[in-house]
Structures are given as structure tokens and as C-alpha cells.
Design an enzyme around this catalytic site. Structure first.
Site, PDB file in Angstrom:
ATOM      1  N   GLU A 257       4.968  -9.818 -15.136  1.00  8.25           N
ATOM      2  CA  GLU A 257       5.340  -8.563 -15.942  1.00  8.25           C
ATOM      3  C   GLU A 257       6.528  -9.028 -16.494  1.00  8.25           C
ATOM      4  OE1 GLU A 257       5.935  -5.684 -12.505  1.00  8.25           O
ATOM      5  OE2 GLU A 257       3.338  -5.680 -12.546  1.00  8.25           O
TER       6      GLU A 257
ATOM      7  N   ARG B  83      -0.645  -4.766  -6.816  1.00  8.24           N
ATOM      8  CA  ARG B  83      -0.096  -6.343  -7.037  1.00  8.24           C
ATOM      9  C   ARG B  83      -0.848  -6.863  -8.133  1.00  8.24           C
ATOM     10  NH1 ARG B  83       3.666  -3.391  -6.904  1.00  8.24           N
ATOM     11  NH2 ARG B  83       5.317  -4.360  -5.523  1.00  8.24           N
TER      12      ARG B  83
ATOM     13  N   HIS C 273       3.684  -1.201 -15.243  1.00  6.85           N
ATOM     14  CA  HIS C 273       4.038  -0.894 -13.764  1.00  6.85           C
ATOM     15  C   HIS C 273       4.443   0.299 -13.258  1.00  6.85           C
ATOM     16  CE1 HIS C 273       5.139  -3.609  -9.773  1.00  6.85           C
ATOM     17  NE2 HIS C 273       4.888  -2.369  -9.061  1.00  6.85           N
TER      18      HIS C 273
END
Ligand SMILES: NC(=O)C1=CN([C@@H]2O[C@H](COP(=O)(O)OP(=O)(O)OC[C@H]3O[C@@H](n4cnc5c(N)ncnc54)[C@H](O)[C@@H]3O)[C@@H](O)[C@H]2O)C=CC1
Ligand SMILES: O=C(O)C(=O)COP(=O)(O)O
Length: 596
Positions: free
Chosen positions: A313, A284, A332
């Protein structure tokens, strides 16, 4: 004698029709309904209509086809991607379940906006840092995730970033496509013989470690909670945080984002690293202080970083970190393989359908996980637990608040061979629901008890004999209160009720010091009377005149011809007049009507 009914001391209304959850929900097991069933302020008819219809599942981010197919068999599916937070809050009040990936913030507002309808949030992946777990728990909403199906994908992506970073693959690719041929600029570093520190030795971290060993790296790991033997089994040495960051040539991050791991890589910790260290983050973004990483890159402390995840994000377009020439980035993609997405979709669809059916999910994040066989065995005792809680609280009188409750479980099993979390949750439900409008289930029971200042202590009595049944009896005692039925007080001054399961049916077997035996179905009348012939008959005939069906009767006395407590189970609620007539029988000293 004036009739005392089960209306509890706080004066809040008890709505018995709302309490029989199992009759309201179409679920395969009664226990399931008890565990996760909802209570609503809406009339029962509405609830039944709503629950007879298919539930609605909002799929807020792209989910694999196989998972959608599974969901469609059971629920109406609303696939609405890219909702704004406001749109999500508006839609959620029409949904029983919500499925998300990492791109949707399931905030407190979402739970508040659901108006109590949202029963389960399914996170189609591992990290649940985008779900406000405290708010979910407070709202009695189960959160489940799909913890296993994307492990390999994430580990492979970690290795992909590690090798690509070491050999400047992304930068060299961009350079060549820009028409350059820069063989000297993109000389890389070798992995063999280098030390890799895996931070977070869980599912992904250990798979990364296994693969890195295959590349000839020396792998150490830091994880305060990982079992040493699991690390040893794959030849990994577990070390402290400081040692890990100070000795590593490469650091790969695989811990969850929690308050303890937030910005764990920061100016201070970068300063302790080997000059030229390389960092991979597939966990993360928030575990790294991103501004500090830019400073460490500029200072040459960190030679390179490869990042799949970011604090925000997508990251801002002008992010110095993303634009840094020594940083390799992916949007991601850790879990994004065809195989992982199909697996995750199935894993989460099964978990959500199970939860909507009221089954206890194996991947529950905010509720105890109880294995199916334990659940089956405890089923009748769960019902007993709730009914005892319900009875005990209705016996409280005189405006006293319920604060201290002691539960005693008598069993021939060893103390560690009985999981009481389910029983405690159901006692809590029984204690709280009759005196409030709060809905209590397995998810929010402990939270609700704490919030109301209700302290439940548990005690085990180990009995002799063969431990075939999980429990012999359960006793619930409420301390420091008065009772509207004085005979319910034990010698030591607590309200005390005790029950057993007989032939699969919960029975009340003790009230105060009086032994009784009445099945806990319908409602109960407790009367204390002078023990004399004809009492049973006179009460039964008054109830009979009003067409109230008696399903069970039992008399417990201290000594012949002194006082006795009569427990009468009735199918219908007697009218006020009928209760008054019973109270007017001269030998009746006190009585109470309790709704189950
Ligand atoms: N980039 C992506 O697409 C993906 C990211 N992930 C992320 O990867 C991480 C790991 O996932 P899993 O291995 O499946 O989870 P896991 O729960 O199996 O492993 C996490 C490990 O971190 C350890 N840990 C907790 N606090 C720690 C601390 N302060 N220091 C060191 N270790 C600590 C735990 O003990 C546990 O062993 C999660 O953050 C998850 O969200 C997972 C899958 C895909
Ligand atoms: O499972 C995780 O923790 C992930 O980070 C994967 O996220 P995603 O489902 O791809 O948005």
C-alpha cells in the site's frame, strides 16, 4: 567466617538502586510501576529527571483531534507524518510512545533504535500486522490497539463495496463522466437470495453478516474460532472453509493477516469456487494472492472483486489488479469515517496514556489483560512474588546456573479462581534482573525466561478455609543448584524461600526448613548460628555501632540449643567491615547479605 553477599553466581552486577521501580516512577499505583516500569542502564538520577518530565508521544499518522487533545494533557506530542523508515528510527530514541495507523511499519529496527525508551506502541485501529510484535515483546514494549471504534465503519464499507460492485457503480460513474451512456454494459446482479460467505466472523464480519441479512442474502460464515451461538443468534450458519468458498456467490473477507491466513485465496482455492463468484476484501491485501486473483478474473472464475486493501500500500501504479475493469478499488478507506476516526483517536489515546502511567491496558496485544479488581487484590502479592524471586536467586552459589524453578501458590480459592500470570511474571523479574542487565516486565517476562532457558513450573495447593484473601503464601524453589547459604536448602535439595503478606506488607516466612518472619523491605541478613543466648544482641550491637538500622529480626530454630537461622532486616547496607565482624562471631556458622 567470610561474608557472603547477595552478588549472584553469574557474576553480573546487581544494582539495587535500579530495582525499586516504584520510587522512580510517578505513577498512581505502585503495582502499575512494577508491571510496566522500565529499568535503564542510565544512572538513577537521570531516570528520575526523565520521568518527572512529560513523556513524549510520536504521532506518526493522522489522528483525530479529540485523541490529540487527550494526549496533550499528559505528554509532549510530536506529530510527524510521512516519516521514512530511517527518520522514524532516528526520532524514536527520543520518544516514550508511538502512535500509528496502518501506513507505518513498526519494524524490529524501530525497537532496536529506541534504545529502550519506547514503552508503548499504540495502533490507532485494529490490524497490528504492521507492528513486529515479537520484537516489541522482546524489548518489553507494550503494544495496544483500538479494536472497537472502527468496526461499524469497516462493516459499512464492506457493504458499500458489495453493493457498488454488484451494480457496477464505480465503473458506470467513470463511464458517464467520460461522456458515455452505457446502460446495457452495466447491467448488474441482484443480492437478494444470493449466498454470502463471511470469512472471519469477528467484530466486522458479524456486522457485515447482520447487514447482508437485511439485504435478503443467505449468509454463511467460516471462522474456526467463532462461537456457534453468536452466529446462530443472527441467523448465520458456520461452515468449514471448503464449503464456504464452494457454495458462495459472494465472499467477504474479514480475518486478520496472520501466517495462517496469508494468501489463503490462491490458485488452488479459486479453482474450488463457483464460476462467477464475487469477492470483497476490506480485511488485508495479504490474505489474497493478488497475481492469482488476476488470473482468476481473466479466466472468469471470479466475476468481480472489490478491494479496499492491498499487499503493498499504495499498490504500484501499473498494478494489473487495480487496473482490471472488473475490479473496484478504494485506498484503504474502511476505517475512514469522521465518527470512526474520532472514536479510534480517543480509544488509542486513552490506551497509550494508561500504559504510560503504568496501568495494564485493556487492549494490550502482547501482555496479559488483568481486570482492575483482580489487580488491586493481587497488588501486595505481586511485590511478594518479585522479592521472593530476588531472594531465591541471590542464594544460588557455586557457579550453578538457574534453570528449574518451581513456584507453589497456597490458597483457599479454587485453582481456576487465581490468575497467576502477573505473579509468575514478577517472580521471573525477581529471578532474572539481579543476575543480568535485562529489564523484565509483564510484557517480556515469559519470553525472557524462555530465552534464558529458565523453566518455571507452577503448582497450586488448595487450602481449607474461607477464600477471603487470594493467597496464603507463595513458595519459590530453585532445583539443581548449590546455595551459598546451605541452610536455605530444603530437605529435598532445592533452595527454598517462602513468604506471606501480613497487613499488606510482604514477609519472608521460611528459608530452607527454618521458619522466620521478617518483612521484605530494605535488605536482609541471614545467619545460621548455634542456638544460644546473646546471639541476637551481639549481631544487633555490631550493626548499631555502624549506624545500620535494624527494622526486623526473627529467629527460627530446629530444636532448642541446636541450630537457628536468624533473619535481620536492615535499612542500610552494612559495610564490608561490619559484615566481617558479624562473620567473626564464633557461633555464626554461615551468613549471607541479600539485597531486595
Ligand atoms: N479496511 C479497513 O480499514 C479495516 C480493516 N480491518 C481489518 O478487518 C479484519 C477484521 O477486523 P475485526 O473484525 O475488528 O477483528 P476481529 O478480531 O474481531 O475478527 C477477526 C476474526 O477472524 C477470525 N479468524 C482468525 N483466523 C481465521 C482464519 N484462518 N479463518 C477464518 N477466520 C479467522 C477470528 O477468529 C476473528 O473472529 C482485520 O484484518 C482488520 O485489520 C478492520 C478495520 C478497518
Ligand atoms: O483498523 C484497521 O485494521 C484498519 O485497517 C484501519 O486502518 P487505518 O487506521 O485506516 O490505516
Amino acid at each position: 567466617m567470610a561474608a557472603t553477599t547477595g552478588t549472584p553466581t553469574s557474576g553480573l552486577n546487581v544494582k539495587p538502586s535500579q530495582l525499586s521501580l516504584s520510587s522512580k516512577l510517578h505513577m498512581p499505583q505502585q503495582l502499575s510501576a512494577i508491571s510496566l516500569g522500565r529499568r535503564s542502564a542510565r544512572p538513577q538520577v537521570t531516570i528520575r529527571a526523565a520521568l518527572d518530565a512529560k513523556p513524549t508521544v510520536l504521532v506518526a499518522e493522522k489522528l483525530g483531534e479529540a485523541g490529540l487533545e487527550l494526549l496533550k494533557d499528559f505528554a509532549n506530542i510530536d506529530c510527524s507524518y510521512n516519516l521514512t523508515p530511517e527518520e522514524l528510527c532516528t526520532k524514536i530514541s527520543l520518544c516514550d510512545a508511538l502512535i500509528v495507523r496502518s501506513g507505518t511499519k513498526v519494524s524490529r529496527e524501530v525497537f532496536e533504535s529506541s534504545g529502550g525508551r519506547l514503552k508503548v506502541v499504540g495502533r490507532a485501529g485494529v490490524g497490528i500486522d504492521n507492528v513486529d510484535l515479537a520484537a516489541a515483546t522482546e524489548h518489553g514494549c507494550l503494544v495496544v490497539n483500538a479494536p472497537t471504534a472502527n468496526t461499524i465503519a469497516a462493516a459499512e464499507h464492506g457493504i458499500a463495496l458489495l453493493t457498488a460492485m454488484a451494480r457496477n457503480v464505480a465503473q458506470a460513474d467513470a463511464s458517464l463522466k467520460a461522456g458515455k451512456w452505457q446502460r446495457n454494459k452495466y447491467v448488474g446482479v441482484s443480492l437478494v437470495g444470493k449466498t454470502l460467505a463471511v470469512m472471519g466472523f469477528g467484530k466486522v464480519g458479524s456486522e457485515v453478516a447482520r447487514r447482508a441479512k437485511g439485504l435478503g442474502m443467505h449468509v454463511i460464515a467460516h471462522d474456526p474460532y467463532a462461537p456457534v451461538d453468536r452466529a446462530h443468534a443472527i441467523g448465520v450458519h458456520l461452515v468449514g472453509f471448503e464449503e464456504a468458498i464452494a457454495t458462495a456467490d459472494f465472499i467477504s473477507l474479514h480475518m486478520p493477516l496472520t501466517p495462517a491466513t496469508a494468501k489463503v485465496l490462491n490458485d488452488d482455492t479459486f479453482a474450488k469456487m463457483k464460476k462467477g463468484v464475487r469477492i470483497v476484501n476490506v480485511a488485508r491485501g495479504g490474505v489474497i494472492d493478488e497475481d492469482a486473483l488476476v488470473r482468476a478474473l481473466d479466466a472468469g472464475i471470479v466475476a468481480q472483486a472489490a478491494l479496499d486493501v492491498f499487499t503493498e500500500e499504495p499498490p504500484p501504479k501499473d498494478s494489473k489488479l487495480v487496473q482490471h475493469e472488473n475490479v473496484t478499488v478504494t485506498p484503504h478507506l474502511g476505517a475512514s469515517t469522521m465518527e470512526a476516526q474520532e472514536g479510534v483517536a480517543i480509544e488509542i489515546a486513552e490506551a497509550v496514556v494508561g500504559a504510560l502511567r503504568g496501568e495494564l491496558a485493556a487492549t494490550a496485544v502482547n501482555a496479559p489483560m488483568v481486570p482492575a479488581e483482580v489487580l488491586n487484590e493481587l497488588k501486595p502479592f505481586v511485590l511478594l512474588a518479585e522479592k521472593l524471586g530476588r531472594l531465591a536467586v541471590q542464594l544460588v552459589g557455586g557457579g550453578s546456573g538457574v534453570k528449574n524453578v518451581k513456584v507453589t501458590y497456597a490458597s483457599a480459592r479454587a485453582p481456576d479462581d487465581l490468575d497467576t500470570r502477573l505473579l509468575r511474571a514478577m517472580i521471573t523479574k525477581g529471578l532474572i534482573e539481579p543476575i543480568s542487565d535485562v529489564f523484565v516486565n509483564l510484557v517480556n517476562a515469559d519470553f525472557t525466561a524462555r530465552q534464558r532457558g529458565l523453566r518455571i513450573t507452577e503448582e497450586r495447593v488448595v487450602l481449607d478455609g474461607s477464600p477471603e484473601r487470594p493467597l496464603e503464601h507463595i513458595q519459590v524453589q530453585i532445583a539443581n543448584v548449590e546455595s551459598k547459604f546451605a541452610s536455605a536448602m530444603s530437605d529435598s535439595g532445592e533452595i527454598r524461600v517462602e513468604g506471606k503478606v501480613k497487613d499488606g506488607i510482604p514477609h519472608l516466612t521460611k528459608v530452607g526448613s527454618f521458619e522466620v518472619d521478617v518483612s521484605l523491605e530494605g535488605s536482609i541478613l541471614l545467619c545460621r548460628q548455634v542456638d544460644q543466648p546473646g546471639m541476637v544482641g551481639s549481631v544487633a550491637s555490631i550493626l548499631g555501632e555502624e549506624n545500620v538500622n535494624v527494622n526486623f529480626m526473627s529467629v527460627g530454630r530446629i530444636a532448642p540449643r541446636k541450630h537457628a537461622v536468624m533473619a535481620i532486616g536492615v535499612d542500610e547496607q552494612p559495610s564490608k567491615e561490619t559484615l566481617k565482624k558479624i562473620g567473626d562471631i564464633p557461633a555464626i556458622e554461615e551468613f549471607v547479605f541479600l539485597k531486595l
